[in-house]
Write a protein that holds these residues in place. Structure first.
Motif, PDB file in Angstrom:
ATOM      1  N   HIS A 195       0.834  -1.206   0.000  1.00  0.00           N
ATOM      2  CA  HIS A 195       0.000   0.000   0.000  1.00  0.00           C
ATOM      3  C   HIS A 195       0.871   1.260   0.000  1.00  0.00           C
ATOM      4  CE1 HIS A 195      -2.060   3.300   2.170  1.00  0.00           C
ATOM      5  NE2 HIS A 195      -3.074   2.972   1.384  1.00  0.00           N
ATOM      6  N   ALA A 196       1.884   1.279   0.870  1.00  0.00           N
ATOM      7  CA  ALA A 196       2.758   2.448   0.952  1.00  0.00           C
ATOM      8  C   ALA A 196       3.476   2.695  -0.370  1.00  0.00           C
ATOM      9  CB  ALA A 196       3.779   2.257   2.080  1.00  0.00           C
ATOM     10  N   LEU A 197       3.954   1.636  -1.006  1.00  0.00           N
ATOM     11  CA  LEU A 197       4.656   1.772  -2.282  1.00  0.00           C
ATOM     12  C   LEU A 197       3.748   2.408  -3.333  1.00  0.00           C
ATOM     13  CD1 LEU A 197       7.282   0.979  -3.901  1.00  0.00           C
ATOM     14  CD2 LEU A 197       5.997  -1.017  -4.657  1.00  0.00           C
ATOM     15  N   TYR A 251       4.527   7.653  -4.457  1.00  0.00           N
ATOM     16  CA  TYR A 251       5.148   8.387  -5.557  1.00  0.00           C
ATOM     17  C   TYR A 251       4.951   9.891  -5.364  1.00  0.00           C
ATOM     18  CZ  TYR A 251       5.725   4.059  -8.245  1.00  0.00           C
ATOM     19  OH  TYR A 251       6.103   2.812  -8.665  1.00  0.00           O
ATOM     20  N   GLU A 252       6.018  10.648  -5.556  1.00  0.00           N
ATOM     21  CA  GLU A 252       5.936  12.101  -5.485  1.00  0.00           C
ATOM     22  C   GLU A 252       7.164  12.692  -6.159  1.00  0.00           C
ATOM     23  OE1 GLU A 252       7.753  12.856  -1.023  1.00  0.00           O
ATOM     24  OE2 GLU A 252       5.593  12.505  -1.209  1.00  0.00           O
ATOM     25  N   GLU A 253       7.195  14.020  -6.235  1.00  0.00           N
ATOM     26  CA  GLU A 253       8.345  14.676  -6.843  1.00  0.00           C
ATOM     27  C   GLU A 253       9.568  14.502  -5.942  1.00  0.00           C
ATOM     28  OE1 GLU A 253       8.619  16.158  -9.828  1.00  0.00           O
ATOM     29  OE2 GLU A 253       6.589  15.364 -10.175  1.00  0.00           O
ATOM     30  N   PRO A 254      10.751  14.304  -6.530  1.00  0.00           N
ATOM     31  CA  PRO A 254      11.958  14.111  -5.706  1.00  0.00           C
ATOM     32  C   PRO A 254      12.327  15.399  -4.969  1.00  0.00           C
ATOM     33  CG  PRO A 254      12.538  14.304  -8.020  1.00  0.00           C
ATOM     34  CD  PRO A 254      11.047  14.215  -7.968  1.00  0.00           C
ATOM     35  N   ASN A 259      10.082   7.451  -5.129  1.00  0.00           N
ATOM     36  CA  ASN A 259       9.057   6.890  -4.246  1.00  0.00           C
ATOM     37  C   ASN A 259       9.619   6.916  -2.828  1.00  0.00           C
ATOM     38  OD1 ASN A 259       7.526   4.781  -2.690  1.00  0.00           O
ATOM     39  ND2 ASN A 259       6.452   4.583  -4.633  1.00  0.00           N
ATOM     40  N   LYS A 260       8.926   7.604  -1.927  1.00  0.00           N
ATOM     41  CA  LYS A 260       9.471   7.812  -0.587  1.00  0.00           C
ATOM     42  C   LYS A 260       9.484   6.543   0.262  1.00  0.00           C
ATOM     43  CE  LYS A 260       5.040   9.576   1.211  1.00  0.00           C
ATOM     44  NZ  LYS A 260       4.392  10.759   1.849  1.00  0.00           N
ATOM     45  N   GLN A 295      14.439   5.239  -5.494  1.00  0.00           N
ATOM     46  CA  GLN A 295      14.387   5.273  -6.953  1.00  0.00           C
ATOM     47  C   GLN A 295      13.856   3.936  -7.454  1.00  0.00           C
ATOM     48  OE1 GLN A 295      17.463   7.261  -9.268  1.00  0.00           O
ATOM     49  NE2 GLN A 295      18.648   7.617  -7.390  1.00  0.00           N
ATOM     50  N   ILE A 296      12.778   3.980  -8.216  1.00  0.00           N
ATOM     51  CA  ILE A 296      12.117   2.774  -8.687  1.00  0.00           C
ATOM     52  C   ILE A 296      11.869   2.881 -10.182  1.00  0.00           C
ATOM     53  CG2 ILE A 296       9.845   3.728  -8.066  1.00  0.00           C
ATOM     54  CD1 ILE A 296       8.924   0.866  -7.478  1.00  0.00           C
ATOM     55  N   ALA A 297      12.049   1.774 -10.889  1.00  0.00           N
ATOM     56  CA  ALA A 297      11.885   1.789 -12.345  1.00  0.00           C
ATOM     57  C   ALA A 297      10.413   1.839 -12.748  1.00  0.00           C
ATOM     58  CB  ALA A 297      12.558   0.560 -12.955  1.00  0.00           C
ATOM     59  N   MET A 298       9.535   1.297 -11.907  1.00  0.00           N
ATOM     60  CA  MET A 298       8.115   1.263 -12.258  1.00  0.00           C
ATOM     61  C   MET A 298       7.466   2.635 -12.080  1.00  0.00           C
ATOM     62  SD  MET A 298       5.093  -1.154 -10.611  1.00  0.00           S
ATOM     63  CE  MET A 298       5.215  -0.392  -8.971  1.00  0.00           C
ATOM     64  N   PRO A 299       6.865   3.197 -13.110  1.00  0.00           N
ATOM     65  CA  PRO A 299       6.122   4.446 -12.921  1.00  0.00           C
ATOM     66  C   PRO A 299       4.894   4.201 -12.069  1.00  0.00           C
ATOM     67  CG  PRO A 299       5.756   3.560 -15.120  1.00  0.00           C
ATOM     68  CD  PRO A 299       6.814   2.711 -14.488  1.00  0.00           C
ATOM     69  N   ALA A 300       4.334   5.254 -11.516  1.00  0.00           N
ATOM     70  CA  ALA A 300       3.180   5.115 -10.631  1.00  0.00           C
ATOM     71  C   ALA A 300       2.029   4.429 -11.363  1.00  0.00           C
ATOM     72  CB  ALA A 300       2.733   6.477 -10.124  1.00  0.00           C
TER      73      ALA A 300
END
Length: 260
Positions: free
Chosen positions: A156-158, A162-165, A178-179, A185-190
């Motif tokens: 759920h948190a993942l 997602y937000e701006e760095p 992704n905080k 840093q994650i390869a999968m877009p939201a």
């Protein structure tokens, strides 16, 4: 299905982590990551699956996640355990095309899916999956809730993280901030990027948080469908041992009543 999947969860966990390059959330670079406590219906000793939520979660998986992630350890017929009717399950299975055979002529033919079929895989193999995702490999989600520290809370948190760095942070090529992801840093877009992205059949308002909660509920059920039976058995065992302990103590007092 139940016992087999639960047994394989321990074996597949390491492979799934390697597939995403994920470490435990508590070991993220730059310090410890504190996951919000989402408080799911299945938490606690008497927890149970919210089947309405899990059905919505399957809808989120089907309409959003299934384009990249498979769930090979599930068959469509397993959806009956979520309260779907045989006709509904047959209709869902029939929306995909599978290769079957060989027939009497030794040929493989394409046919509509059946309830007994495994969930349809989005890619024919790992190389095709990587080619379609800029080199990243989307792992199978069958036991992902068991393969990640934090389970449903982490999933759920993942999905909502997602937000701006932060200012000054440089993301790698093709990466997203992704905080709650280790290293951020994650390869999968939201995958869940706007309210109303999925129109729930039961009329529930589909906010990003609601969709993330529901798909996390579904993925937890998929990874551990026997959870309710296990908890019920645990309660019975505790009650049995409590009564047995009381009887044993009463017998002991009776037998040794005359000894001083």
């Amino acid at each position: 299905m139940v016992g087999f999947r639960s047994l394989k969860a321990l074996v597949l966990g390491a492979g799934l982590v390697a597939g995403l390059g994920v470490q435990a959330p508590a070991l993220a670079a730059g310090g410890e990551i504190h996951l919000p406590d989402t408080r799911f219906s299945f938490d606690g000793l008497f927890g149970h699956f919210d089947r309405a939520s899990a059905q919505r979660g399957f809808q989120v998986y089907k309409e959003v996640c299934s384009s990249c992630h498979g769930m090979h350890q599930l068959s469509y017929r397993n959806l009956r355990d979520l309260g779907l009717s045989e006709n509904e399950v047959a209709g869902i299975a029939a929306t995909v095309q599978v290769m079957d055979g060989p027939n009497d002529e030794g040929q493989f033919v394409e046919r509509a899916g059946r309830a007994s079929d495994r969930f349809h895989a989005p890619f024919p193999n790992e190389k095709a999956a990587r080619a379609a995702n800029n080199g990243a490999y989307p792992p199978d989600l069958s036991v992902i809730a068991k393969a990640r520290e934090g389970g449903a809370d982490y999933l759920h948190a993942l999905l909502v993280g997602y937000e701006e760095p932060p200012a000054g942070m440089q993301l790698g090529a093709g990466m997203h901030y992704n905080k709650y992801f280790p290293g951020h840093q994650i390869a999968m877009p939201a995958p869940l990027n706007s309210d109303g992205q999925v129109e729930f059949h039961d009329g529930t308002k589909s906010t990003i948080d609601q969709m993330a909660r529901d798909v996390s509920q579904f993925l937890t059920w998929a990874a551990e469908p026997e959870l309710e039976q296990r908890k019920a058995m645990g309660v019975k065992i505790i009650l049995f041992l409590t009564v047995l302990g009381g009887l044993a103590y009463a017998v002991k007092r009776k037998v040794w009543a005359d000894v001083h």
